[in-house]
Structure formats: structure tokens, C-alpha cells
Scaffold this active site. Structure first.
Site, PDB file in Angstrom:
ATOM      1  N   PRO A 170       0.795  -1.233   0.000  1.00  0.00           N
ATOM      2  CA  PRO A 170       0.000   0.000   0.000  1.00  0.00           C
ATOM      3  C   PRO A 170       0.827   1.283   0.000  1.00  0.00           C
ATOM      4  O   PRO A 170       0.834   2.057   0.966  1.00  0.00           O
ATOM      5  CB  PRO A 170      -0.821  -0.143   1.279  1.00  0.00           C
ATOM      6  N   CYS A 171       1.493   1.553  -1.113  1.00  0.00           N
ATOM      7  CA  CYS A 171       2.309   2.765  -1.203  1.00  0.00           C
ATOM      8  C   CYS A 171       1.459   4.027  -1.111  1.00  0.00           C
ATOM      9  O   CYS A 171       1.987   5.100  -0.790  1.00  0.00           O
ATOM     10  CB  CYS A 171       3.132   2.758  -2.488  1.00  0.00           C
ATOM     11  N   HIS A 172       0.145   3.916  -1.370  1.00  0.00           N
ATOM     12  CA  HIS A 172      -0.719   5.097  -1.255  1.00  0.00           C
ATOM     13  C   HIS A 172      -0.848   5.554   0.201  1.00  0.00           C
ATOM     14  O   HIS A 172      -1.244   6.691   0.457  1.00  0.00           O
ATOM     15  CB  HIS A 172      -2.105   4.804  -1.841  1.00  0.00           C
TER      16      HIS A 172
END
Length: 203
Positions: free
Chosen positions: A151-153
Site C-alpha cells: 500500500p504505497c498510497h
């Protein structure tokens, strides 16, 4: 299976990949996989054909309309995530054989950031033993092959700012993914409880 849902075959040469597309509430997405696990998640591009072109080019795979059971389960989870449902992707088995060792360490650390929470680039730098290298973490996030699942967001810049996002739509897409989890980002947004909520967020 090794820790963090990553197979023990990471040191082997990359295996043949396959991919498929599927519809979600945020547009047409895609996934690619090898015999060892998930290799790529493709967020929506301008249209379905563009999404497929990008996924095919990045994976080098061949299209399959009959993915294995674990990939079908992951597709269902991504579809539910796209409607705002709380989904935990920690059981997904990943094949990170195409990812360099430094990026891999940072991306594995990012998997620990839970739904609806955030961390900063500086947080991940400290977590991976490279304090002060927030820029390097940002670069590793920009090369993340599996957005949403890794989950780089949820990784923000200093001061609770969005930072960058390399997917189509840039930070608008990042903000939309965060909104699905009820996360509001900006100068007037409260600092969100995150993975490292007991640490001083200085970078």
C-alpha cells in the site's frame, strides 16, 4: 512460504508470467502472476486497452482468462477494496524476484501499514534502518509493482502531505485510494494514527 507472504524462491530467475484484467468500482484493473505468486497489480489507466498495454509491457506476460484460485481470491479482494470495504491483503503470496533487495525491504515494510492508517517516507526509512533516507523510500515506492497490495498510497510526505504517486492520475489517484479508507490528507487534516504513531514524525 517465507515471512510476509513472500516465497522462498526470490533468488531464482523470474518465472513466466500471466496476466488478466477485471472491472472494479474505480475502473479496469489488472494483475500478473508467476508460479511463485503475484508479480504486479495494474491500476486503471485512461481506458481498458491502455491498462492492458501497460500491464503486458511491464509484466512481459501472456493473457490468461482463467487465473489460479489464489489470484481469483485476490481479484475479489481488490474489487471489494475498490468499493471502500476494509480488506487485508497480508495473506497474498508475492513473487518479488524482479525487485532489487533494497526496494524489496522497503516494500515489505510498507505492507505493515494497515487499512485506514498512514506512515511517512521518513517512518519507513527509520523502520528499515536507513534514517534520513526518505528520498530513497520515495523512489522505492515509485517502483512498487503491486499498488494496493503493497500500500504505497498510505505512505505520505512530511507534514501529512500527499507526496508523489507514480500511477496514472498521480496524486489524484493516491488521494482517491486514501479516501476509500476514510483518510483525509492535507494541511487542515488531523495527523492520522499510523504504523509508527508513537514516534515523532519528523520526515
Amino acid at each position: 512460504m517465507a515471512e510476509d507472504g513472500i516465497t522462498a524462491a526470490q533468488a531464482q530467475a523470474p518465472l513466466q508470467e500471466h496476466y488478466c484484467l477485471f472491472d472494479t468500482a474505480i475502473g479496469s484493473c489488472g494483475v500478473a502472476w508467476s508460479e511463485q505468486g503475484l508479480t504486479r497489480v495494474q491500476l486503471p489507466e485512461a481506458d481498458r486497452n491502455s491498462t492492458e498495454r501497460r500491464l503486458r509491457a511491464r509484466s512481459g506476460g501472456t493473457r490468461s482468462d482463467d487465473p489460479p484460485p489464489q489470484i481469483k481470491q485476490l481479484i475479489d479482494e481488490i474489487q471489494r477494496f475498490a468499493t471502500g470495504e476494509r480488506v487485508d491483503f497480508s495473506s497474498a503470496v508475492l513473487d518479488l524476484s524482479k525487485v532489487g533487495p533494497i526496494d524489496r525491504e522497503i516494500q515489505i515494510a510498507a505492507r505493515s501499514i494497515g487499512w485506514g492508517t498512514t506512515a511517512t517516507y521518513g517512518d519507513l526509512a527509520r523502520q528499515t534502518g536507513t534514517p534520513g533516507d526518505a528520498r530513497g523510500v520515495g523512489q522505492a515506492m515509485s517502483r512498487n509493482p503491486m499498488p494496493i497490495v503493497i500500500p504505497c498510497h498510505r505512505v505520505l510526505a512530511k507534514g501529512n502531505k500527499l507526496g508523489g504517486f507514480s500511477a496514472y492520475g498521480g496524486t489524484v489517484t493516491k488521494e482517491r485510494l486514501l479516501a476509500l479508507e476514510g483518510v483525509r490528507v492535507g494541511d487542515d487534516a488531523p495527523l492520522l494514527p499510523g504504523l509508527f504513531s508513537n514516534e515523532r514524525r519528523s520526515a
